[in-house]
Design a protein around this motif. Structure first.
Motif, short mmCIF file in Angstrom:
data_model
loop_
_atom_site.label_atom_id
_atom_site.label_comp_id
_atom_site.label_asym_id
_atom_site.label_seq_id
_atom_site.Cartn_x
_atom_site.Cartn_y
_atom_site.Cartn_z
N UNK A 94 67.77 4.50 39.66
CA UNK A 94 66.58 4.19 40.34
C UNK A 94 65.71 5.72 40.35
N UNK A 95 66.29 6.75 40.61
CA UNK A 95 65.47 7.87 40.71
C UNK A 95 64.81 8.14 39.55
N UNK A 96 65.44 7.86 38.42
CA UNK A 96 65.03 7.84 36.87
C UNK A 96 63.60 7.03 36.80
N UNK A 97 63.87 5.98 37.25
CA UNK A 97 62.60 5.01 37.14
C UNK A 97 61.61 5.47 38.11
N UNK A 98 61.78 5.85 39.22
CA UNK A 98 60.79 6.41 40.04
C UNK A 98 59.97 7.60 39.78
N UNK A 99 60.76 8.58 39.17
CA UNK A 99 60.06 9.62 38.45
C UNK A 99 59.87 9.75 37.14
N UNK A 100 59.62 8.67 36.36
CA UNK A 100 59.50 8.82 34.91
C UNK A 100 58.27 9.14 34.55
N UNK A 101 57.12 9.09 35.61
CA UNK A 101 55.78 9.40 35.20
C UNK A 101 55.36 10.75 35.91
N UNK A 102 56.43 11.45 36.28
CA UNK A 102 56.51 12.93 36.71
C UNK A 102 56.05 13.11 38.36
N UNK A 103 56.24 11.62 38.99
CA UNK A 103 56.14 11.67 40.47
C UNK A 103 57.11 12.35 41.22
N UNK A 104 56.77 13.40 42.06
CA UNK A 104 57.99 13.93 42.56
C UNK A 104 58.38 13.04 43.73
N UNK A 105 59.58 13.09 44.19
CA UNK A 105 60.00 12.50 45.45
C UNK A 105 60.53 13.60 46.58
N UNK A 106 60.37 13.13 47.81
CA UNK A 106 60.61 14.18 48.99
C UNK A 106 62.08 13.55 49.73
N UNK A 107 62.83 14.39 49.88
CA UNK A 107 63.90 14.19 50.87
C UNK A 107 63.73 14.71 52.27
N UNK A 108 62.48 15.10 52.43
CA UNK A 108 62.15 15.49 54.10
C UNK A 108 62.05 14.10 54.76
N UNK A 109 63.28 14.14 55.79
CA UNK A 109 63.31 12.96 56.53
C UNK A 109 62.40 13.09 57.93
N UNK A 110 62.10 11.88 58.23
CA UNK A 110 61.01 11.86 59.26
C UNK A 110 61.73 11.51 60.60
N UNK A 111 61.63 12.32 61.59
CA UNK A 111 61.99 12.05 62.62
C UNK A 111 61.55 10.99 63.54
N UNK A 112 62.57 9.97 64.09
CA UNK A 112 61.99 8.87 64.80
C UNK A 112 62.83 8.60 66.07
#
Length: 120
Positions: A94-112
């Motif tokens: 899934x991560x490979x599919x989402x980043x294939x075009x170089x789009x960075x992903x963030x793991x910074x969780x939003x507090x709620x």
């Protein structure tokens, strides 16, 4: 032919939906989702939009029928998150599919704070 819901039944259904959508948002925030085409943040923001829509519908039905707004209406609406948020990077394909075009992903969780009451 299905019977149309009464205003009270509509209010109850919307309240149930709001609670379910908040739980879904929390699940995405903690554990992530399974969508192969969209990061968790996109799905969380879509879920947030469902909550906002349900609250607007709830307010409209209550105003139209002279009902007090139910307590569910005041549950804190989850915050908007970065669309590229991922709860984890364990799903390698899934991560490979989402980043294939170089789009960075963030793991910074939003507090709620779910217990904080709000008007939206």
């Amino acid at each position: 032919m299905s019977k149309q819901k009464t205003p009270q039944q509509q209010v109850e259904a919307l309240c149930e939906d709001i609670v379910r959508e908040i739980a879904t948002w929390n699940h995405y925030n903690e554990h992530g989702g399974q969508d192969p085409f969209w990061p968790d943040g996109c799905n969380m923001n879509l879920t947030r939009n469902h909550i906002i829509y349900d609250k607007r519908e709830l307010a409209e039905i209550c105003a139209k029928n002279g009902f007090e707004l139910p307590e569910t209406y005041y549950l804190n609406t989850p915050p908007e998150v970065p669309n590229n948020y991922m709860a984890n990077l364990k799903q390698k394909k899934r991560v490979a599919n989402l980043t294939f075009d170089g789009t960075p992903l963030t793991l910074r969780r939003t507090e709620y704070d779910q217990d904080q009451m709000s008007l939206l």
